[in-house]
Design a protein around this motif. Structure first.
Motif, PDB file in Angstrom:
ATOM      1  N   ALA A 396     -76.661 -23.565  -5.822  1.00  0.00           N
ATOM      2  CA  ALA A 396     -76.092 -23.087  -7.361  1.00  0.00           C
ATOM      3  C   ALA A 396     -76.634 -24.141  -8.232  1.00  0.00           C
ATOM      4  N   LEU A 397     -76.826 -23.506  -9.492  1.00  0.00           N
ATOM      5  CA  LEU A 397     -77.506 -24.383 -10.259  1.00  0.00           C
ATOM      6  C   LEU A 397     -76.856 -25.813 -10.851  1.00  0.00           C
ATOM      7  N   ASN A 398     -75.441 -25.533 -10.793  1.00  0.00           N
ATOM      8  CA  ASN A 398     -74.450 -26.529 -11.143  1.00  0.00           C
ATOM      9  C   ASN A 398     -74.544 -27.596 -10.199  1.00  0.00           C
ATOM     10  N   GLU A 399     -75.239 -27.462  -8.991  1.00  0.00           N
ATOM     11  CA  GLU A 399     -75.372 -28.606  -7.943  1.00  0.00           C
ATOM     12  C   GLU A 399     -76.720 -29.165  -8.010  1.00  0.00           C
ATOM     13  N   ILE A 400     -77.324 -28.717  -9.115  1.00  0.00           N
ATOM     14  CA  ILE A 400     -78.677 -29.719  -9.370  1.00  0.00           C
ATOM     15  C   ILE A 400     -78.578 -30.418 -10.592  1.00  0.00           C
ATOM     16  N   ALA A 401     -79.181 -31.596 -10.714  1.00  0.00           N
ATOM     17  CA  ALA A 401     -79.209 -32.531 -11.801  1.00  0.00           C
ATOM     18  C   ALA A 401     -80.620 -33.217 -12.092  1.00  0.00           C
ATOM     19  N   THR A 605     -78.245 -38.340 -18.819  1.00  0.00           N
ATOM     20  CA  THR A 605     -78.748 -39.823 -18.668  1.00  0.00           C
ATOM     21  C   THR A 605     -78.176 -40.243 -17.543  1.00  0.00           C
ATOM     22  N   ILE A 606     -78.914 -41.291 -17.149  1.00  0.00           N
ATOM     23  CA  ILE A 606     -78.301 -41.989 -15.782  1.00  0.00           C
ATOM     24  C   ILE A 606     -77.120 -42.697 -16.231  1.00  0.00           C
ATOM     25  N   HIS A 607     -76.838 -43.313 -17.096  1.00  0.00           N
ATOM     26  CA  HIS A 607     -75.633 -44.006 -17.672  1.00  0.00           C
ATOM     27  C   HIS A 607     -74.385 -42.812 -17.616  1.00  0.00           C
ATOM     28  N   ARG A 608     -74.511 -41.845 -17.997  1.00  0.00           N
ATOM     29  CA  ARG A 608     -73.457 -40.776 -18.168  1.00  0.00           C
ATOM     30  C   ARG A 608     -73.492 -40.354 -16.572  1.00  0.00           C
ATOM     31  N   ALA A 609     -74.240 -40.375 -15.701  1.00  0.00           N
ATOM     32  CA  ALA A 609     -74.016 -39.704 -14.558  1.00  0.00           C
ATOM     33  C   ALA A 609     -73.421 -40.540 -13.442  1.00  0.00           C
ATOM     34  N   LYS A 610     -73.124 -41.771 -13.645  1.00  0.00           N
ATOM     35  CA  LYS A 610     -72.417 -42.897 -12.545  1.00  0.00           C
ATOM     36  C   LYS A 610     -71.154 -42.238 -12.420  1.00  0.00           C
ATOM     37  N   GLY A 611     -70.573 -42.360 -11.149  1.00  0.00           N
ATOM     38  CA  GLY A 611     -69.614 -41.639 -10.684  1.00  0.00           C
ATOM     39  C   GLY A 611     -69.553 -40.378 -10.339  1.00  0.00           C
ATOM     40  N   LEU A 612     -70.813 -39.648 -10.589  1.00  0.00           N
ATOM     41  CA  LEU A 612     -70.943 -38.003 -10.185  1.00  0.00           C
ATOM     42  C   LEU A 612     -71.995 -38.003  -9.037  1.00  0.00           C
ATOM     43  N   GLU A 613     -71.965 -36.930  -8.718  1.00  0.00           N
ATOM     44  CA  GLU A 613     -72.883 -36.441  -7.428  1.00  0.00           C
ATOM     45  C   GLU A 613     -73.237 -34.884  -7.573  1.00  0.00           C
ATOM     46  N   TRP A 614     -74.645 -34.699  -6.927  1.00  0.00           N
ATOM     47  CA  TRP A 614     -74.994 -33.470  -7.028  1.00  0.00           C
ATOM     48  C   TRP A 614     -75.781 -33.210  -5.539  1.00  0.00           C
ATOM     49  N   ARG A 615     -75.990 -31.824  -5.141  1.00  0.00           N
ATOM     50  CA  ARG A 615     -76.649 -31.827  -4.006  1.00  0.00           C
ATOM     51  C   ARG A 615     -78.180 -32.137  -4.097  1.00  0.00           C
ATOM     52  N   ALA A 653     -77.454 -38.438  -5.569  1.00  0.00           N
ATOM     53  CA  ALA A 653     -78.033 -37.233  -4.683  1.00  0.00           C
ATOM     54  C   ALA A 653     -77.372 -37.154  -3.423  1.00  0.00           C
ATOM     55  N   LYS A 654     -76.964 -35.854  -2.988  1.00  0.00           N
ATOM     56  CA  LYS A 654     -76.573 -35.761  -1.926  1.00  0.00           C
ATOM     57  C   LYS A 654     -77.365 -35.167  -0.457  1.00  0.00           C
ATOM     58  N   ASP A 655     -78.242 -34.341  -0.814  1.00  0.00           N
ATOM     59  CA  ASP A 655     -78.957 -33.595   0.159  1.00  0.00           C
ATOM     60  C   ASP A 655     -80.776 -33.603  -0.160  1.00  0.00           C
ATOM     61  N   GLN A 656     -81.058 -33.452  -1.529  1.00  0.00           N
ATOM     62  CA  GLN A 656     -82.502 -33.603  -1.674  1.00  0.00           C
ATOM     63  C   GLN A 656     -82.646 -34.530  -3.099  1.00  0.00           C
ATOM     64  N   LEU A 657     -83.734 -35.248  -3.060  1.00  0.00           N
ATOM     65  CA  LEU A 657     -84.166 -36.335  -4.047  1.00  0.00           C
ATOM     66  C   LEU A 657     -85.646 -36.054  -4.433  1.00  0.00           C
ATOM     67  N   TYR A 658     -85.871 -36.017  -5.704  1.00  0.00           N
ATOM     68  CA  TYR A 658     -87.432 -35.728  -6.242  1.00  0.00           C
ATOM     69  C   TYR A 658     -87.556 -36.851  -7.308  1.00  0.00           C
ATOM     70  N   LEU A 659     -88.571 -37.911  -7.062  1.00  0.00           N
ATOM     71  CA  LEU A 659     -89.051 -38.923  -7.827  1.00  0.00           C
ATOM     72  C   LEU A 659     -90.317 -38.338  -8.493  1.00  0.00           C
ATOM     73  N   ILE A 660     -90.460 -38.362 -10.004  1.00  0.00           N
ATOM     74  CA  ILE A 660     -91.381 -37.691 -10.154  1.00  0.00           C
ATOM     75  C   ILE A 660     -92.282 -38.508 -11.425  1.00  0.00           C
ATOM     76  N   SER A 661     -93.699 -38.811 -11.075  1.00  0.00           N
ATOM     77  CA  SER A 661     -94.440 -39.587 -11.841  1.00  0.00           C
ATOM     78  C   SER A 661     -95.446 -38.973 -12.485  1.00  0.00           C
ATOM     79  N   PRO A 662     -95.646 -38.693 -13.767  1.00  0.00           N
ATOM     80  CA  PRO A 662     -97.001 -38.265 -14.420  1.00  0.00           C
ATOM     81  C   PRO A 662     -97.886 -39.490 -14.508  1.00  0.00           C
ATOM     82  N   ALA A 663     -99.421 -39.156 -14.167  1.00  0.00           N
ATOM     83  CA  ALA A 663    -100.346 -39.881 -14.326  1.00  0.00           C
ATOM     84  C   ALA A 663    -100.782 -40.080 -15.840  1.00  0.00           C
ATOM     85  N   ILE A 664    -100.577 -39.196 -16.696  1.00  0.00           N
ATOM     86  CA  ILE A 664    -100.887 -39.406 -18.156  1.00  0.00           C
ATOM     87  C   ILE A 664     -99.772 -38.865 -18.917  1.00  0.00           C
TER      88      ILE A 664
END
Length: 719
Positions: A396-401, A605-615, A653-664
Motif C-alpha cells: 500500500a502506498l501509505n506503507e511507503i515513506a 523530513t526525518i525529524h518529523r518521522a521520529k516515532g513512526l514506521e513504514w514497511r 523501515a520495517k521491511d525494505q530500505l533504500y539509501l540513494i546517492s546521486p553522483a552529480i
C-alpha cells in the motif's frame, strides 16, 4: 478551607504596620485530613508472558533512580505502560504516580493502555506534558508565587501578539537596524529560559545576524515590557509555566509536600528534555526519600538540539542520582535483521553514547539497497518507478515513506511523483511550492513578467520593512496607472512627493527604493535561474529577521534556482508553474481515477518521522555536504547528532530500505560532483547491496537498456 489573616494596609513611614497574609489552602497537606483512595481490584496480569526478559527485569525492579535506554522499535511504550500497571497492582495509589510525556496525546494513549490491562481506569494519575503538569501545580500554589489563581495561559498566537505590542512600545525603529519579528523575539527569549543561556548567548548561538549592542539593548527592553504586561494582566505563557514550577520547587516546604504526594516519577523521551525540564525533575526527586524516578529514552535518537534539547541530560543522568540503575531494552520488534545490522553498524561510529546492539525478533528479510544514480532527476525517476513496482507487488502506498534530511531535497521527487500520477502527502510542513518564501520569490518573477499584478505587489510590499498593508495598497493604486510601475517606484520624486498622503516612514521610503531597484534590467527572456540567484540576497535580510530556520529557506531558494535553470526563459518557467502549480501546491495529492480513494505515500523530513514506521523507506540525497549537512562538519557534537538523524531514518523501515546517492548535484553554481555520504562510506559493505540503476524501454527488446549515466564520484574525481 481558607484562613486569611489581614492586618491594616502597609504604609511607607516609620510607624508603618505590616500585613501578614496566610493562605491556608496553599498548604492543605499540613492541615487537611486526606481521605484514603479506595483500593481497586484490578485484572490479573501475567507479566512473565506479556513482557520479554529485559522488560520484565525493569518492571520487577521499580525502585530508586532508574535509567532505561530503550532502542528503536523495542517496545518502550509497552515497558512504561506495564511499569505503571505494576505500581498500581503493588497498591501504589494512582495520585502517587506522575507520568511525564512530550505530548498529551502520548500520555492519554498510555493511560488508555493501562486501563485496558487493568480493566479499570486508574483515576488520579498525574499524566501529561511538562507544561500541563506545571499548570496543575500552579493552580494549587498560585498564591505562594504571587500569581492570581485565575491566571490566563497565553497560547503561541496570543504570546506573539503581546510580544508585537511590546516591540512597538519599545520603539525599536529608533535604532535603525533590522530587528527580529515578534515570533523570532519570542523564540530568543524562550531559548534563553529553557537552555539556561543569556539573551546574548542565544543570539551568538542561533541568531548572529542580530549580534549588535543596539539590538541587544532593545531586546532586553522588550523583554522587560513583555514581562510587566503579563504580570499586570494576570497572564502566563508556556515558558512561564515551567519557570514558575521550577521556582515553586525552590520552596522547600512545597517541594517536600509535592514529593510526599508523588512517590514515583516516570519521564518518557528523556533525551529530548531541555535544561529547565531536567532541573524540575531533579528538584522533585531529591525530596523523595527513595529517589523513585524512571527516565526512559534513547540517546541514539537524540536529534532535537536545534529546539533546545540537551543531549547531556540523558548521558549524565547516572551521575546525578546516586545508586542509579541502568537497564537497556534491545529487542527490536519493527525491522528485519538486515536493516538492524545496518543501523547497528552506523551508530557504532558515534563516540558519545551508551553502547548497545539492537537484536532482531523478526525473520530474515531483504538486505538494504545502496543505490547509486547519476543525478537528482535520475534519483527521482528511480524512486517513482520503484514505488510503482512496490504498489504492483501489493505494498500500500501509505506503507511507503520518502524521508528527507531537508525539505528542499524533495522538490524534484515531488515533480516526478506528480508526473507519474502517484498520490502522496507531504509531512515536511508544506509542499515545496507552497512555502511562503518560495511564493515571495515567485511574486518578484511575476512582476518582471507583468508589472501590474496586484497580488504579487502585495506580497512584495509585505516583506519590505516600513511598508504596511494600507500604504502598500496606496502604492499599488498609484503605480497601477503607470505603464512602467517598476521605474516609478524607484523614483525619489514619486515616493517623496506624490506619495506624501500614504504616510510612509522615511525607513519605508528608503527600503522600497533599494528593494525595487533590484528588479530593474530583467526581462521575460532572461534565464529564470539566474534571476533567482541575483534576487535571493534581497530576501535574505527579511528571512533572517522573520524565521529561525532562515538558512534552510535560503537553501530552498537556491534549489528553486537550480530547477528554474532548466527553462530557457522566465516566461516558459512561469507558464510551466501556472499550468502545474495548482496540483503542486496542495499538501495531499490524490490523483487517478480509482473508485476508492487511495491513501497516499508519505514524504517527510526525518525529524518529523521520529516515532513512526513504514514497511518501505527511501532515504535520498546521501551525498557529502547534504547528508551529513556541511554545517555540521566543524562541530564533532553536531556531526554525531547528524549521524543520529541518519540512524533514526534507517530505523523507521520495517521491511525494505533504500539509501540513494546521486553522483552529480545541480547547484546554483552549476553541476557539481558529489561524494558519497560519509554515513554510507563508513559502513561495512556487507550490510547493504550496492546497486546501479538501469531504465528499460518497452519499445525496445528486453535485452537492451537505457543505462544510467552513473559513475561514482570517486571515479570521476580520479579522472
Amino acid at each position: 478551607m481558607s484562613i486569611d489573616v489581614i492586618l491594616p494596609e502597609q504604609k511607607p513611614n516609620v510607624n508603618e504596620e505590616y500585613t501578614f497574609e496566610f493562605y491556608d489552602d496553599d498548604f492543605t497537606e499540613t492541615n487537611e485530613i486526606i481521605e484514603p483512595e479506595p483500593i481497586e481490584e484490578y485484572n490479573p496480569i501475567d507479566f512473565e508472558s506479556d513482557l520479554n526478559d529485559e522488560q520484565l527485569e525493569i518492571v520487577n525492579n521499580i525502585k530508586g533512580p532508574m535509567l532505561i535506554i530503550a532502542g528503536a522499535g523495542s517496545g518502550k511504550t509497552r515497558t512504561i505502560v506495564y511499569s505503571v500497571a505494576k505500581l498500581l497492582k503493588s497498591r501504589v495509589k494512582p495520585s502517587e504516580i506522575m507520568l511525564v510525556t512530550f505530548t498529551n496525546k502520548a500520555a492519554n494513549e498510555m493511560i488508555k493502555r493501562v486501563e485496558k490491562i487493568l480493566g479499570i481506569k486508574p483515576k488520579g494519575i498525574w499524566a501529561g506534558t511538562f507544561h500541563s503538569m506545571a499548570n496543575r501545580f500552579l493552580r494549587i500554589y498560585a498564591k505562594t508565587l504571587g500569581l492570581k489563581p485565575n491566571y490566563t495561559i497565553l497560547d503561541e498566537s496570543d504570546s506573539k501578539t503581546l510580544m508585537r505590542l511590546a516591540i512597538e512600545k519599545a520603539n525599536v525603529k529608533e535604532i535603525e537596524e533590522r530587528f527580529p519579528t515578534a515570533a523570532v523575539t519570542k523564540d530568543i527569549f524562550s531559548f534563553s529560559i529553557n537552555c539556561n543561556k543569556t539573551i546574548h548567548e542565544v543570539i551568538q548561538w542561533k541568531y548572529p545576524q542580530f549580534d549588535s549592542d543596539p539590538v541587544l539593548m532593545k531586546l532586553r527592553e522588550v523583554n522587560s515590557i513583555y514581562k510587566k504586561k503579563k504580570e499586570q494582566d494576570g497572564l502566563v505563557d508556556f515558558d512561564d509555566l515551567l519557570i514558575f514550577w521550577n521556582t515553586l520547587l525552590d520552596e522547600k516546604n512545597v517541594a517536600k509536600m509535592i514529593a510526599r504526594r508523588i512517590k514515583y516519577v516516570l519521564v518518557d523521551e528523556y533525551q529530548d528534555t531541555n535544561h529547565l525540564q531536567d532541573q524540575i525533575i531533579h528538584k522533585i526527586i531529591k525530596q523523595n526519600p527513595e529517589f523513585n524516578v524512571m527516565a526512559v529514552g534513547d540517546d541514539a535518537q537524540s536529534i532535537y538540539a536545534f529546539r533546545g534539547a540537551n543531549f547531556q541530560n540523558i548521558l549524565q543522568f547516572e551521575k546525578k542520582y546516586k545508586d542509579c540503575k541502568r537497564y537497556t531494552i534491545t529487542y527490536n520488534y519493527r525491522s528485519v535483521p538486515q536493516i538492524l545490522d545496518l543501523a547497528n553498524e552506523s551508530i557504532r561510529h558515534n563516540k558519545k553514547q551508551f553502547k548497545k546492539k539492537m537484536k532482531p525478533t523478526r525473520q530474515k528479510g531483504i538486505v538494504p539497497f545502496q543505490v547509486n544514480v547519476g543525478d537528482e532527476r535520475e534519483q527521482a525517476r528511480f524512486i517513482s518507478n520503484q514505488v510503482l513496482k512496490l504498489r504492483s507487488d501489493r505494498f500500500a502506498l501509505n506503507e511507503i515513506a520518502i524521508l528527507v534530511r531537508a525539505s528542499h531535497h524533495s522538490m524534484q521527487i515531488e515533480i516526478e511523483l506528480k508526473a507519474k500520477n502517484i498520490p502522496y502527502e507531504v509531512r515536511a510542513g508544506v509542499a515545496f511550492f507552497e512555502k511562503v518564501h518560495i511564493k515571495d520569490m515567485l511574486a518578484h518573477l511575476r512582476i518582471i513578467e507583468n508589472p501590474l499584478d496586484e497580488i504579487s505587489w502585495s506580497r512584495i510590499f509585505r516583506i519590505i520593512q516600513g511598508i504596511g498593508k494600507t500604504s502598500g495598497a496606496k502604492l499599488f493604486a498609484a503605480i497601477s496607472k503607470s505603464s512602467n510601475p517598476i521605474h516609478l517606484l524607484v523614483s525619489k520624486t514619486f515616493i517623496n512627493e506624490e506619495m506624501k498622503g500614504a504616510r510612509i516612514s522615511n525607513e519605508g521610503k528608503r527600503n522600497i527604493i533599494s528593494h525595487i531597484k533590484n528588479l530593474l534590467g530583467f526581462s521575460v527572456e532572461d534565464n529564470p535561474g539566474e534571476i533567482i540567484q541575483r534576487l535571493t540576497p534581497i530576501l535574505e535580510g527579511h528571512l533572517q529577521s522573520e524565521y529561525e530556520n532562515w538558512k534552510e529557506r535560503i537553501d530552498d531558494l537556491e534549489q528553486l534556482a537550480v530547477y528554474a535553470h532548466n527553462f530557457s526563459n522566465l516566461r516558459k518557467f512561469l507558464e510551466n508553474l501556472s499550468l502545474n502549480l495548482s496540483n503542486l501546491e496542495s499538501k495531499i495529492f490524490l490523483t487517478g481515477d480509482k473508485a476508492e480513494e487511495e491513501k497516499p505515500l508519505i514524504i517527510s523530513t526525518i525529524h518529523r518521522a521520529k516515532g513512526l514506521e513504514w514497511r518501505v523507506v527511501f532515504i535520498p540525497m546521501l551525498c557529502e555536504d547534504l547528508f551529513p549537512s556541511s554545517r555540521t562538519a566543524s562541530d564533532p557534537d553536531s556531526y554525531e547528532e547528524e549521524r543520529r538523524v541518519f540512524y533514526v531514518a534507517v530505523t523507521r523501515a520495517k521491511d525494505q530500505l533504500y539509501l540513494i546517492s546521486p553522483a552529480i548535484i545541480d547547484t546554483y553554481r552549476g553541476a557539481q560532483i558529489a561524494r558519497l555520504s560519509q554515513f554510507v562510506a563508513e559502513l561495512n559493505p556487507k550490510v547493504f547491496t550496492k546497486s546501479l540503476v538501469q531504465f528499460s524501454s518497452k519499445k525496445r527488446k528486453k535485452s537492451k537498456f537505457q543505462k544510467s549515466n552513473f559513475r561514482t564520484a570517486d571515479s570521476l574525481l580520479k579522472e
